[in-house]
Scaffold this active site. Structure first.
Site, PDB file in Angstrom:
ATOM      1  N   ASN A   1      14.796  -0.240 -32.534  1.00  0.00           N
ATOM      2  CA  ASN A   1      15.462  -0.050 -33.966  1.00  0.00           C
ATOM      3  C   ASN A   1      14.970  -0.668 -34.912  1.00  0.00           C
ATOM      4  O   ASN A   1      15.309  -0.658 -36.220  1.00  0.00           O
ATOM      5  CB  ASN A   1      17.170  -0.485 -33.387  1.00  0.00           C
ATOM      6  CG  ASN A   1      17.299  -1.615 -32.966  1.00  0.00           C
ATOM      7  OD1 ASN A   1      16.876  -1.841 -31.767  1.00  0.00           O
ATOM      8  ND2 ASN A   1      17.882  -2.573 -33.815  1.00  0.00           N
TER       9      ASN A   1
ATOM     10  N   LYS B   1      27.766   8.083 -41.266  1.00  0.00           N
ATOM     11  CA  LYS B   1      26.342   8.014 -41.607  1.00  0.00           C
ATOM     12  C   LYS B   1      25.531   8.863 -40.821  1.00  0.00           C
ATOM     13  O   LYS B   1      24.669   9.672 -41.409  1.00  0.00           O
ATOM     14  CB  LYS B   1      25.831   6.682 -41.655  1.00  0.00           C
ATOM     15  CG  LYS B   1      26.290   5.654 -42.719  1.00  0.00           C
ATOM     16  CD  LYS B   1      25.681   4.358 -42.770  1.00  0.00           C
ATOM     17  CE  LYS B   1      26.061   3.267 -41.601  1.00  0.00           C
ATOM     18  NZ  LYS B   1      25.618   2.092 -41.661  1.00  0.00           N
TER      19      LYS B   1
ATOM     20  N   THR C   1      12.908 -12.993 -44.556  1.00  0.00           N
ATOM     21  CA  THR C   1      13.220 -14.129 -43.251  1.00  0.00           C
ATOM     22  C   THR C   1      14.278 -13.213 -42.127  1.00  0.00           C
ATOM     23  O   THR C   1      14.340 -13.822 -41.356  1.00  0.00           O
ATOM     24  CB  THR C   1      13.908 -15.094 -43.914  1.00  0.00           C
ATOM     25  OG1 THR C   1      15.299 -14.820 -44.671  1.00  0.00           O
ATOM     26  CG2 THR C   1      12.959 -15.841 -44.682  1.00  0.00           C
ATOM     27  N   GLY C   2      14.836 -12.024 -42.381  1.00  0.00           N
ATOM     28  CA  GLY C   2      15.594 -11.506 -41.575  1.00  0.00           C
ATOM     29  C   GLY C   2      14.864 -10.626 -40.319  1.00  0.00           C
ATOM     30  O   GLY C   2      13.451 -10.652 -40.174  1.00  0.00           O
ATOM     31  N   ALA C   3      15.505 -10.364 -39.445  1.00  0.00           N
ATOM     32  CA  ALA C   3      15.098  -9.763 -37.973  1.00  0.00           C
ATOM     33  C   ALA C   3      14.207  -8.462 -38.758  1.00  0.00           C
ATOM     34  O   ALA C   3      12.888  -8.312 -37.965  1.00  0.00           O
ATOM     35  CB  ALA C   3      16.100  -9.092 -37.292  1.00  0.00           C
ATOM     36  N   VAL C   4      14.535  -7.620 -39.682  1.00  0.00           N
ATOM     37  CA  VAL C   4      13.596  -6.637 -40.186  1.00  0.00           C
ATOM     38  C   VAL C   4      12.634  -7.085 -41.176  1.00  0.00           C
ATOM     39  O   VAL C   4      11.475  -6.759 -40.984  1.00  0.00           O
ATOM     40  CB  VAL C   4      14.533  -5.626 -40.820  1.00  0.00           C
ATOM     41  CG1 VAL C   4      13.738  -4.466 -41.444  1.00  0.00           C
ATOM     42  CG2 VAL C   4      15.643  -4.838 -39.835  1.00  0.00           C
TER      43      VAL C   4
ATOM     44  N   GLY D   1      20.941  -4.513 -33.834  1.00  0.00           N
ATOM     45  CA  GLY D   1      21.208  -3.641 -35.124  1.00  0.00           C
ATOM     46  C   GLY D   1      21.952  -3.981 -35.979  1.00  0.00           C
ATOM     47  O   GLY D   1      22.285  -3.518 -37.119  1.00  0.00           O
TER      48      GLY D   1
ATOM     49  N   CYS E   1      19.155   3.409 -38.459  1.00  0.00           N
ATOM     50  CA  CYS E   1      18.210   3.218 -37.332  1.00  0.00           C
ATOM     51  C   CYS E   1      18.571   4.337 -36.330  1.00  0.00           C
ATOM     52  O   CYS E   1      17.689   5.144 -35.736  1.00  0.00           O
ATOM     53  CB  CYS E   1      18.130   1.957 -36.765  1.00  0.00           C
ATOM     54  SG  CYS E   1      19.851   1.286 -36.754  1.00  0.00           S
TER      55      CYS E   1
ATOM     56  N   HIS F   1      17.462   1.366 -29.401  1.00  0.00           N
ATOM     57  CA  HIS F   1      18.927   1.879 -29.451  1.00  0.00           C
ATOM     58  C   HIS F   1      18.678   3.255 -28.301  1.00  0.00           C
ATOM     59  O   HIS F   1      17.626   3.840 -28.365  1.00  0.00           O
ATOM     60  CB  HIS F   1      19.240   2.618 -30.540  1.00  0.00           C
ATOM     61  CG  HIS F   1      19.656   1.480 -31.500  1.00  0.00           C
ATOM     62  ND1 HIS F   1      19.928   0.379 -31.299  1.00  0.00           N
ATOM     63  CD2 HIS F   1      19.752   1.974 -32.995  1.00  0.00           C
ATOM     64  CE1 HIS F   1      20.313   0.008 -32.528  1.00  0.00           C
ATOM     65  NE2 HIS F   1      20.290   0.798 -33.522  1.00  0.00           N
TER      66      HIS F   1
END
Length: 351
Positions: A327, A220, A12-15, A160, A129, A253
């Site tokens: 992204n 990262k 259910t998330g953006a990604v 992001g 990303c 991005h």
């Protein structure tokens, strides 16, 4: 043709919603789709190929009979559930930072280091990303001219930080334009002590600060780039440093990338030439026509866009690039699905 049972963790998330879309458009022969999320979302439905699929609660037993897991539900959830999925025979591609620096887990961008897919032990990590789009642009340069140093400054979109951060950014924008006070509860990072509005602002903090003054996002980018290009997160043969900034852009991005190459005969035109032939890359570089990559034009596309290629005027063998990518697609959902396409094509879907 063999078909696969695919589970999307964090559907259910953006990604997660984009994972569903990219899976629909992929070459992966999906026999059964399972959509997994929190208990609060269980029972709701999301469409897949025109049919309503009921969302199930993400539990260990939900992975029974699953062949492939596409995960984007947060690092803590991945650490808890993906080993359970592997025990049940699934191959998992994880969008979180949970396993990226694990030396036994491949960190893969298909256009850059697909050979690492052969080494998986049930879990494959999707890089950060901002790292993904940069290494897609760096790979053809690295192969042709070598790389000594990379200095990147990022311009990272609100999305992001997740759907909640994106919603907060939109609300802040509405409040600012209406002359109301803006309220921030998420950015720069939800876990830190203070929060600042992103609308009409810039936040030079993504993730928490480390003791050396770098943010974890910057850490990262440094170590993921080395692991992807050199298969060693602490490699000394390539110097990498980063400054990561959240900007008031919804999606895509941007990155200003300074590079120093080994080949003394390298030219800006030669770099443009290798970029124009690079896998997953689109060269948009014509100053006379004001042609260069932009977040608005990159949104919704799978490719990574590169422009503003030019030689540094002060340092020999040094060049500048401007890199833009969606992204949520190349930086997350599409890279994940693309990994699975490679696994299927090369018959590597074995746990």
């Amino acid at each position: 043709m063999k078909t696969y049972t695919v589970a999307i963790l964090g559907a259910t998330g953006a990604v997660g919603t984009r994972l569903i879309e990219q899976l629909e458009q992929s070459t992966i022969p999906v026999g059964t789709i399972k959509l997994l999320a929190s208990a609060q979302s269980a029972g709701k439905t999301l469409p897949f190929k025109g049919k309503a699929v009921v969302i199930e609660e993400a539990t260990a037993d939900a992975f029974d009979g699953v062949d492939i897991v596409l995960a984007s539900a947060g690092g803590a959830v991945s650490k808890r559930l993906l080993p359970e999925a592997v025990k049940r025979g699934a191959v998992c591609i994880d969008n979180t930072s949970a396993f990226r620096m694990d030396p036994t887990v491949p960190l893969v961008v298909p256009e850059v280091n697909p050979e690492q897919l052969r080494n998986h032990q049930g879990i494959i990590a999707n890089p950060n990303c901002s790292t993904i789009q940069m290494v897609v642009a760096l790979k053809p340069i690295f192969e042709r001219f070598g790389l000594k140093q990379v200095i990147v400054s990022t311009y990272q979109a609100a999305s992001g930080a997740g759907q909640s951060a994106l919603n907060e950014f939109f609300q802040e924008s509405r409040d600012y334009l209406a002359g109301k006070e803006m309220t921030a509860n998420i950015l720069p990072t939800a876990s830190d002590k203070k929060h600042y509005p992103l609308a009409f602002n810039l936040l030079p903090q993504i993730d928490v600060f480390e003791e050396d003054g770098y943010t974890h996002e910057e850490w990262k980018m440094i170590h993921e780039t080395k692991k992807i290009l050199l298969n060693d997160m602490d490699a000394e043969d390539l110097k990498v440093t980063a400054t990561c900034v959240r900007v008031p852009v919804p999606i895509s991005h941007g990155e200003s990338v300074y590079i120093e190459v080994n080949d003394e005969k390298a030219t800006a035109q030669a770099i443009r030439s290798v970029l124009s032939a690079g896998e997953g890359l689109v060269l948009q570089d014509d100053p006379s026509q004001q042609l260069y990559p932009q977040p608005l034009t990159a949104e919704g596309k799978r490719e990574t866009f590169v422009g503003r290629v030019r030689a540094d005027q002060e340092n020999p063998n040094a060049f500048h690039l401007w890199v833009v990518s969606d992204n949520l697609l190349k930086g997350a959902a599409w890279n994940t699905v693309e990994i699975v396409e490679r696994l299927v094509a090369e018959k590597l879907l074995k746990n």
